[in-house]
Design a protein around this motif. Sequence first.
Motif, mmCIF file in Angstrom:
data_model
loop_
_atom_site.group_PDB
_atom_site.id
_atom_site.type_symbol
_atom_site.label_atom_id
_atom_site.label_comp_id
_atom_site.label_asym_id
_atom_site.label_seq_id
_atom_site.Cartn_x
_atom_site.Cartn_y
_atom_site.Cartn_z
ATOM 1 N N GLU A 233 0.844 -1.211 0.000
ATOM 2 C CA GLU A 233 0.000 0.000 0.000
ATOM 3 C C GLU A 233 0.870 1.248 0.000
ATOM 4 O OE1 GLU A 233 -3.611 0.581 1.324
ATOM 5 O OE2 GLU A 233 -4.132 -1.425 1.985
ATOM 6 N N GLY A 237 0.808 3.816 -3.033
ATOM 7 C CA GLY A 237 0.300 5.151 -2.701
ATOM 8 C C GLY A 237 -1.036 5.136 -1.981
ATOM 9 N N THR A 238 -1.655 3.960 -1.859
ATOM 10 C CA THR A 238 -2.972 3.918 -1.211
ATOM 11 C C THR A 238 -2.860 4.166 0.292
ATOM 12 O OG1 THR A 238 -2.747 1.519 -1.284
ATOM 13 C CG2 THR A 238 -4.231 2.501 -2.865
ATOM 14 N N LYS A 240 -1.089 6.406 1.596
ATOM 15 C CA LYS A 240 -1.151 7.863 1.708
ATOM 16 C C LYS A 240 -2.619 8.315 1.735
ATOM 17 C CE LYS A 240 1.755 11.437 -0.281
ATOM 18 N NZ LYS A 240 2.553 11.768 -1.447
ATOM 19 N N ARG A 241 -3.417 7.708 0.858
ATOM 20 C CA ARG A 241 -4.822 8.104 0.805
ATOM 21 C C ARG A 241 -5.536 7.711 2.101
ATOM 22 N NH1 ARG A 241 -8.254 9.879 -3.202
ATOM 23 N NH2 ARG A 241 -7.224 9.144 -5.063
ATOM 24 N N LEU A 242 -5.165 6.562 2.642
ATOM 25 C CA LEU A 242 -5.759 6.151 3.917
ATOM 26 C C LEU A 242 -5.409 7.161 5.006
ATOM 27 C CD1 LEU A 242 -5.071 2.283 4.026
ATOM 28 C CD2 LEU A 242 -7.138 3.448 3.334
ATOM 29 N N LEU A 243 -4.168 7.625 4.961
ATOM 30 C CA LEU A 243 -3.730 8.580 5.987
ATOM 31 C C LEU A 243 -4.353 9.964 5.787
ATOM 32 C CD1 LEU A 243 -0.005 7.483 6.170
ATOM 33 C CD2 LEU A 243 -1.713 7.197 7.958
ATOM 34 N N TYR A 244 -4.729 10.290 4.555
ATOM 35 C CA TYR A 244 -5.423 11.558 4.301
ATOM 36 C C TYR A 244 -6.816 11.539 4.943
ATOM 37 C CZ TYR A 244 -2.162 13.026 0.568
ATOM 38 O OH TYR A 244 -1.074 13.426 -0.158
ATOM 39 N N SER A 245 -7.386 10.354 5.030
ATOM 40 C CA SER A 245 -8.767 10.259 5.518
ATOM 41 C C SER A 245 -8.810 10.442 7.043
ATOM 42 C CB SER A 245 -9.353 8.899 5.131
ATOM 43 O OG SER A 245 -8.763 7.905 5.928
ATOM 44 N N ARG A 248 -7.695 7.104 12.294
ATOM 45 C CA ARG A 248 -6.428 7.151 13.034
ATOM 46 C C ARG A 248 -5.471 6.096 12.479
ATOM 47 N NH1 ARG A 248 -7.356 10.496 17.172
ATOM 48 N NH2 ARG A 248 -9.526 10.740 17.779
ATOM 49 N N PHE A 402 5.353 8.739 9.033
ATOM 50 C CA PHE A 402 5.622 9.826 8.101
ATOM 51 C C PHE A 402 6.799 9.506 7.192
ATOM 52 C CE2 PHE A 402 3.444 12.088 11.664
ATOM 53 C CZ PHE A 402 2.252 12.216 10.984
ATOM 54 N N VAL A 405 5.449 7.449 4.155
ATOM 55 C CA VAL A 405 4.769 8.103 3.030
ATOM 56 C C VAL A 405 5.609 9.236 2.457
ATOM 57 C CG1 VAL A 405 2.472 7.438 3.734
ATOM 58 C CG2 VAL A 405 3.455 9.545 4.620
#
Lengths: 405, 307
Positions: A233, A237-238, A240-245, A248, A402, A405
């Motif tokens: 993941e 890059g997915t 990163k998207r999970l962490l954008y959401s 926690r 961090f 990503v």
Amino acid sequence: MILTILLKDLKLFFSDKKSVLLTFLLPILLISLFAFAFGGIGGNSEPRIINLLLTDIDNTTETKALISSLEEIKGLKIITTTLEKATNAVRKGDYLAVLLLKEGYEKAVLNGEPAPIELKYDSSRETEIGMLQAVLMEKLMQSIGEKSISKNIENMIDTKFANLTPSMRKKIKETVNEDDALQTGSMVDFQMTTIVKDNSKRTNFALIQAVAGVAIMMLLFSIAELGAGLLEEKEAGTLKRLLYSPIRPSAILFGKMGAALVLAILQLLIMFVFAWLAFGLPILEDLPSLLVLIFAVAFAVASFGIFLVSIAKSRKQLSGLSSLIILTMSAIGGSMIPLFIMPPIMKKIAVVSVNYWGIQGFYDIFARDLSFTEVLPRVFVLLGIGIVMSLISLRLFKKNLFKMV
Amino acid sequence: MIQATNLNKSFGTLKAVNQVNLNIKEGEIFGLLGPNGAGKSTTINLISSLLKADSGSISLNGIDLNTHPILAKNSIGIVPQEISLYDNFSAYDNLLFFGKLYKVDKTTLKQRIDEILILIGLENRKNDLIKTYSGGMKRRINIAAALLHKPKILLMDEPTVGVDPQSRNRIFEVVETLNKQGLTIIYTTHYMEEVERLCNRIAIMDTGKIIAQGTLKELQEQSKTTEKVALTFSAISKEQFVAFKKAFAFEIQQIENTLSINCNINKDLSTILAYCTTNNIEVNDIKVLKANLEAIFLDLTNKQLRD
């Protein structure tokens, strides 16, 4: 041109220090582990000690004399305890066997009758029992022999030559061959019983070892691979998207772990059902204990998989690390080699391995026939390992998030 | 809508973001322009709270990012530079999954997915696996995944990288439609034509700093770059060229019969044409070369944007 490519590839290989280390260190480590496990290292300097529990019900001068002579056996440590404690300890797999000196022992010895002795043993350790039995019988024959033979000869003369004068009987007694006396009957009434609730349900121990050992080792590999999904993941890059959401990081980690747990449970269930259908492993006899243990093993293994992922920075690193750690744990934990043939030091080290607690737990259920509550301590250890691993993984995951990503 | 004050972020000795201040108004499309390594993505990551700033503060829609990160995250949608989708899921399943992360209820989410798929023009391919999509289609789904929870702010990090012209135009249309619907958009790119077409205001970043920001007109004013007019004559002699240069104090370049003149077109062009008529210099063609963003960027950073 070939040489140029060869040199380039070697240069690339040696530039990755971790790969170099794993390539050469892993085989060395495994060779050392197997040599230790089979007793090939340090075998001469440290003799194997067998701890034998002993319950003296007769509690007489004769039994005390026998105990003293047993204590002289090199490599055998006698631990005297009550029958109940001894039986429990053997049933739980803490000790190999209990030697029971039954009531009437002294009387039997002094009368030249077979001495009532029983060896109650852990049925899952029959190979060790063979060695113990040989050592014990030799010593028992020696110790009981002198008095028993003398009395046996007297009895034989009394029976066969009852009408002779005392002087003639004494002469015969002195000249009679001891072997003749021995042929008149056994000196020891030696019974061997396994400590299981029902002997008719005894299981094929090689099967338990094969199923439990292989199941846990393969599970570790599968879960490490599944955990690698987190690194995939990251690469895709997915993550990163999970962490954008607005979820926690802990939810991401424990979500992954939950998936690993479900798959681990499924994998173990399938393996045990297969062993039941194909080889007759009696999985239905104590289903609650089996299910609880499967859950605990799956939880410990799933958290271990997540732990591996949280310390690896790439798939390549994960692959090397998981091979190293899983093979090491499997070797010392009894997945590759049954624990009983390992030297004492390896048995002590084994407790750091998830494999050890899992395999012993399955032995508790299928071989030692322990009850649900008796299986629980190993379940708690496995759950404890899982919780500790999960907490460490969470800490590492948050710390490295961090960077990931 | 988006207020960033004195943002700083370092990675070791590298100052990726250095004293960045942004004030983006509601309904704006704000372009963040800069070469690779300028600090655009780091700024986006700070605003999306993926990274924590070493110092400074960010407020999104009035919500302080440091104190209420989860709440702030609910008000923004982020289109990452990478195509962040699950290849073995269909477009619909990808959107369903990402929508659930924002706790959008199932019925609303399904309606929203259908709306967005129509918006991006992929409603007929919604059940196909992402791995069967072209690069441009994946980019559009990548944008769709950021819109499911109806964010008020959309951060788009180079959303057209590697996209064919047809998909690029479609993406522009989507951005413009979303903006018309009231979405505030931060758009990072190193394609100047995209910024010129889409953005109301622009910030130019280089080496972690914002070196200029404003509307295109304001940036032109900040820059020394002026407009140019290119006059092509049927013929111009050496003497005529010398006399022309003497008559005007402009910077002039001659390439054969064409003179490229740095001047204020509104003010000076009529005077130049009058001079040509008076001096019998026949003008065949007139081209006005505006001071575009590329020229402004070059002037402000001394770098080509694609460096």
